[in-house]
Design a protein around this motif. Structure first.
Motif, PDB file in Angstrom:
ATOM      1  N   ALA A 156       0.833  -1.210   0.000  1.00 23.18           N
ATOM      2  CA  ALA A 156       0.000   0.000   0.000  1.00 23.18           C
ATOM      3  C   ALA A 156       0.868   1.261   0.000  1.00 23.18           C
ATOM      4  CB  ALA A 156      -0.937  -0.009   1.206  1.00 23.18           C
ATOM      5  N   ALA A 157       1.947   1.248   0.773  1.00 23.23           N
ATOM      6  CA  ALA A 157       2.841   2.409   0.833  1.00 23.23           C
ATOM      7  C   ALA A 157       3.514   2.645  -0.512  1.00 23.23           C
ATOM      8  CB  ALA A 157       3.890   2.209   1.929  1.00 23.23           C
ATOM      9  N   ILE A 158       3.937   1.589  -1.177  1.00 25.30           N
ATOM     10  CA  ILE A 158       4.586   1.736  -2.479  1.00 25.30           C
ATOM     11  C   ILE A 158       3.612   2.303  -3.496  1.00 25.30           C
ATOM     12  CG2 ILE A 158       5.642   0.448  -4.392  1.00 25.30           C
ATOM     13  CD1 ILE A 158       6.787  -1.446  -2.135  1.00 25.30           C
ATOM     14  N   ARG A 159       2.374   1.836  -3.464  1.00 20.75           N
ATOM     15  CA  ARG A 159       1.362   2.383  -4.386  1.00 20.75           C
ATOM     16  C   ARG A 159       1.155   3.875  -4.136  1.00 20.75           C
ATOM     17  NH1 ARG A 159      -0.723  -2.870  -3.735  1.00 20.75           N
ATOM     18  NH2 ARG A 159      -2.033  -2.287  -1.976  1.00 20.75           N
ATOM     19  N   ARG A 160       1.175   4.298  -2.881  1.00 20.33           N
ATOM     20  CA  ARG A 160       0.983   5.710  -2.534  1.00 20.33           C
ATOM     21  C   ARG A 160       2.211   6.560  -2.816  1.00 20.33           C
ATOM     22  NH1 ARG A 160       0.011   5.352   3.319  1.00 20.33           N
ATOM     23  NH2 ARG A 160       0.767   7.482   3.281  1.00 20.33           N
ATOM     24  N   ALA A 161       3.389   5.943  -2.833  1.00 21.99           N
ATOM     25  CA  ALA A 161       4.646   6.694  -2.917  1.00 21.99           C
ATOM     26  C   ALA A 161       4.826   7.412  -4.244  1.00 21.99           C
ATOM     27  CB  ALA A 161       5.826   5.761  -2.672  1.00 21.99           C
ATOM     28  N   ASP A 162       4.343   6.846  -5.320  1.00 21.29           N
ATOM     29  CA  ASP A 162       4.475   7.474  -6.634  1.00 21.29           C
ATOM     30  C   ASP A 162       5.926   7.876  -6.912  1.00 21.29           C
ATOM     31  OD1 ASP A 162       3.579   8.377  -9.108  1.00 21.29           O
ATOM     32  OD2 ASP A 162       3.304  10.423  -8.358  1.00 21.29           O
ATOM     33  N   ALA A 163       6.845   6.916  -6.769  1.00 17.47           N
ATOM     34  CA  ALA A 163       8.264   7.152  -7.013  1.00 17.47           C
ATOM     35  C   ALA A 163       8.805   6.055  -7.920  1.00 17.47           C
ATOM     36  CB  ALA A 163       9.030   7.163  -5.698  1.00 17.47           C
ATOM     37  N   GLU A 164       9.836   6.375  -8.648  1.00 16.59           N
ATOM     38  CA  GLU A 164      10.458   5.396  -9.539  1.00 16.59           C
ATOM     39  C   GLU A 164      11.325   4.401  -8.776  1.00 16.59           C
ATOM     40  OE1 GLU A 164      13.675   5.424 -13.163  1.00 16.59           O
ATOM     41  OE2 GLU A 164      12.305   7.116 -12.992  1.00 16.59           O
ATOM     42  N   VAL A 165      11.955   4.876  -7.702  1.00 17.21           N
ATOM     43  CA  VAL A 165      12.831   4.029  -6.894  1.00 17.21           C
ATOM     44  C   VAL A 165      12.334   4.068  -5.454  1.00 17.21           C
ATOM     45  CG1 VAL A 165      15.193   3.590  -6.124  1.00 17.21           C
ATOM     46  CG2 VAL A 165      14.775   4.512  -8.415  1.00 17.21           C
ATOM     47  N   ILE A 166      12.280   2.887  -4.838  1.00 14.75           N
ATOM     48  CA  ILE A 166      11.775   2.742  -3.477  1.00 14.75           C
ATOM     49  C   ILE A 166      12.898   2.300  -2.554  1.00 14.75           C
ATOM     50  CG2 ILE A 166      10.214   1.387  -1.993  1.00 14.75           C
ATOM     51  CD1 ILE A 166       8.745   3.365  -3.848  1.00 14.75           C
ATOM     52  N   VAL A 167      12.998   2.961  -1.408  1.00 14.24           N
ATOM     53  CA  VAL A 167      13.845   2.499  -0.313  1.00 14.24           C
ATOM     54  C   VAL A 167      12.884   1.935   0.720  1.00 14.24           C
ATOM     55  CG1 VAL A 167      15.484   3.131   1.490  1.00 14.24           C
ATOM     56  CG2 VAL A 167      15.585   4.271  -0.740  1.00 14.24           C
ATOM     57  N   GLN A 168      12.895   0.619   0.896  1.00 13.46           N
ATOM     58  CA  GLN A 168      12.026  -0.014   1.883  1.00 13.46           C
ATOM     59  C   GLN A 168      12.846  -0.199   3.148  1.00 13.46           C
ATOM     60  OE1 GLN A 168      12.492  -3.769   2.725  1.00 13.46           O
ATOM     61  NE2 GLN A 168      11.471  -2.974   4.536  1.00 13.46           N
ATOM     62  N   ALA A 169      12.410   0.447   4.229  1.00 11.81           N
ATOM     63  CA  ALA A 169      13.132   0.369   5.494  1.00 11.81           C
ATOM     64  C   ALA A 169      12.203  -0.139   6.578  1.00 11.81           C
ATOM     65  CB  ALA A 169      13.681   1.747   5.879  1.00 11.81           C
ATOM     66  N   ASP A 170      12.670  -1.125   7.326  1.00 10.35           N
ATOM     67  CA  ASP A 170      11.891  -1.560   8.476  1.00 10.35           C
ATOM     68  C   ASP A 170      11.850  -0.411   9.486  1.00 10.35           C
ATOM     69  OD1 ASP A 170      11.401  -4.003   7.353  1.00 10.35           O
ATOM     70  OD2 ASP A 170      12.702  -5.143   8.698  1.00 10.35           O
ATOM     71  N   PRO A 171      10.806  -0.332  10.307  1.00  9.27           N
ATOM     72  CA  PRO A 171      10.636   0.820  11.192  1.00  9.27           C
ATOM     73  C   PRO A 171      11.632   0.876  12.339  1.00  9.27           C
ATOM     74  CG  PRO A 171       8.920  -0.789  11.577  1.00  9.27           C
ATOM     75  CD  PRO A 171       9.688  -1.258  10.383  1.00  9.27           C
ATOM     76  N   ASP A 172      12.556  -0.096  12.368  1.00  7.94           N
ATOM     77  CA  ASP A 172      13.602  -0.086  13.388  1.00  7.94           C
ATOM     78  C   ASP A 172      14.982  -0.294  12.766  1.00  7.94           C
ATOM     79  OD1 ASP A 172      13.359  -2.709  12.572  1.00  7.94           O
ATOM     80  OD2 ASP A 172      13.025  -3.525  14.573  1.00  7.94           O
ATOM     81  N   SER A 173      15.128   0.046  11.486  1.00  4.54           N
ATOM     82  CA  SER A 173      16.380  -0.245  10.789  1.00  4.54           C
ATOM     83  C   SER A 173      16.938   0.975  10.068  1.00  4.54           C
ATOM     84  CB  SER A 173      16.166  -1.368   9.771  1.00  4.54           C
ATOM     85  OG  SER A 173      15.810  -2.566  10.430  1.00  4.54           O
ATOM     86  N   VAL A 174      18.217   1.233  10.321  1.00  6.76           N
ATOM     87  CA  VAL A 174      18.969   2.275   9.630  1.00  6.76           C
ATOM     88  C   VAL A 174      20.281   1.656   9.159  1.00  6.76           C
ATOM     89  CG1 VAL A 174      17.927   4.149  10.965  1.00  6.76           C
ATOM     90  CG2 VAL A 174      20.058   3.107  11.753  1.00  6.76           C
ATOM     91  N   LEU A 175      21.051   2.423   8.426  1.00  7.96           N
ATOM     92  CA  LEU A 175      22.341   1.961   7.931  1.00  7.96           C
ATOM     93  C   LEU A 175      23.448   2.657   8.728  1.00  7.96           C
ATOM     94  CD1 LEU A 175      21.465   2.267   4.153  1.00  7.96           C
ATOM     95  CD2 LEU A 175      21.477   0.180   5.540  1.00  7.96           C
ATOM     96  N   ALA A 176      24.467   1.903   9.152  1.00  5.60           N
ATOM     97  CA  ALA A 176      25.561   2.507   9.908  1.00  5.60           C
ATOM     98  C   ALA A 176      26.259   3.587   9.093  1.00  5.60           C
ATOM     99  CB  ALA A 176      26.560   1.435  10.346  1.00  5.60           C
ATOM    100  N   ASP A 177      26.294   3.421   7.788  1.00  5.60           N
ATOM    101  CA  ASP A 177      26.924   4.393   6.894  1.00  5.60           C
ATOM    102  C   ASP A 177      25.870   4.905   5.920  1.00  5.60           C
ATOM    103  OD1 ASP A 177      28.359   5.830   5.030  1.00  5.60           O
ATOM    104  OD2 ASP A 177      29.702   4.181   4.500  1.00  5.60           O
ATOM    105  N   PRO A 178      25.447   6.165   6.050  1.00 11.89           N
ATOM    106  CA  PRO A 178      24.424   6.698   5.150  1.00 11.89           C
ATOM    107  C   PRO A 178      24.821   6.632   3.669  1.00 11.89           C
ATOM    108  CG  PRO A 178      24.789   8.209   6.981  1.00 11.89           C
ATOM    109  CD  PRO A 178      25.842   7.142   7.065  1.00 11.89           C
TER     110      PRO A 178
END
Length: 166
Positions: A60-82
């Protein structure tokens, strides 16, 4: 940090999130949401689908996003190096699906508290974790919406929070 990076305008971050009353998960989500804001990409959070599952909310979020590229992130996950987010973004534009990390660290409660107190993410290791390992599956993935469509989206037959990314 991300200062000096041109903001990609065809990218959106999507998260499946439903507040189920746990203060620890709520704090983690708040931190994660703020961390992803540094890129300047729209963040689409979905949690109102019924019955709620991670896969259904992500679709549902991807359908609403209207973007060509999606970054799917779990709600408790980040990357140590941006910078890994930018690298994954570049690869996903050409390669389909990219797992944006090569290890996972499930931090202890004390280590998590030190994250909230501004400890640098790249200073954590296995001793700071409940569990850790190489690889990982779907904590943070980057893909084109055309790849998502070709795959038929995330598998909504999966359970509440897991297996749809496998």
């Amino acid at each position: 940090g991300c200062s000096g990076w041109a903001v990609a305008t065809d990218v959106a971050v999507v998260m499946a999130w439903r507040d189920m009353g746990c203060p620890h998960r709520r704090a983690g989500f708040g931190y994660t949401f703020r961390w992803w804001q540094q890129f300047g990409w729209p963040i689409v959070v979905e949690g109102k689908v019924e019955p709620f599952t991670r896969a259904r909310a992500l679709n549902a979020a991807i359908r609403r996003a209207d973007a060509e590229v999606i970054v799917q992130a779990d709600p408790d996950s980040v990357l140590a190096d941006p910078d890994r987010a930018r690298l994954a973004l570049g690869l996903a534009r050409h390669e389909g699906l990219v797992v944006a990390h090569d290890r996972y660290l499930y931090l202890t409660e004390d280590a998590t508290a030190s994250v909230y107190a501004d400890r640098r993410l790249d200073t954590f290791g296995p001793d700071d974790c409940e569990s850790s390992g190489a690889g990982g599956v779907g904590n943070v993935t980057v893909f084109r919406t055309s790849t998502w469509r070709a795959a038929g989206g995330f598998d909504e037959r999966c359970g509440l929070w897991s297996a749809d990314d496998a």
